[in-house]
Design a protein around this motif. Structure first.
Motif: not given
Length: 115
Positions: A6, A19, A21-22, A70, A76-78, A80, A94
């Motif tokens: 992450e 935000r 992210s992973c 994604t 990756t996925w986020y 927000q 995540c």
């Protein structure tokens, strides 16, 4: 095996945005569900958003404020997070699930929202 890392998080004032992210590595082709969870002190870990290839679901408390998706061919996925509130303060994790129902977790990142 899948490894999740992450990034993001931090301290923000109420009404601000962050935000998360992973990034996944390893056997990412086996993944079929991606998610974000959070855990506040003294509370159980709760799901924030669940992403599938068909839809994305959010917990009621974040609907209209958070967006999850994604990207990068599902590597990756986020998450927000807009209009953050003090009650959003938590450690965010995540999560990913494979098509054999194996779950993987990120290391967690702290989000702190000051009033």
């Amino acid at each position: 095996q899948v490894q999740l890392v992450e990034s993001g998080g931090g301290l923000v004032q109420a009404g601000g945005s962050l935000r998360l992210s992973c990034a996944a590595s390893g056997s990412i082709s086996s993944l079929s569900l991606w998610a974000w969870y959070r855990q506040s002190p003294g509370k159980q870990r709760e799901v924030v958003a669940v992403i599938t290839r068909r839809t994305t679901h959010y917990v009621d408390s974040v609907k209209g404020r958070f967006t999850a998706a994604t990207e990068n061919a599902e590597k990756t996925w986020y998450l927000q997070m807009n209009n953050l509130q003090p009650e959003d303060t938590a450690v965010y994790y995540c999560n990913a699930r494979s098509n054999t129902l194996t779950e993987y977790w990120g290391q967690g990142t702290q989000v702190t929202v000051s009033s």
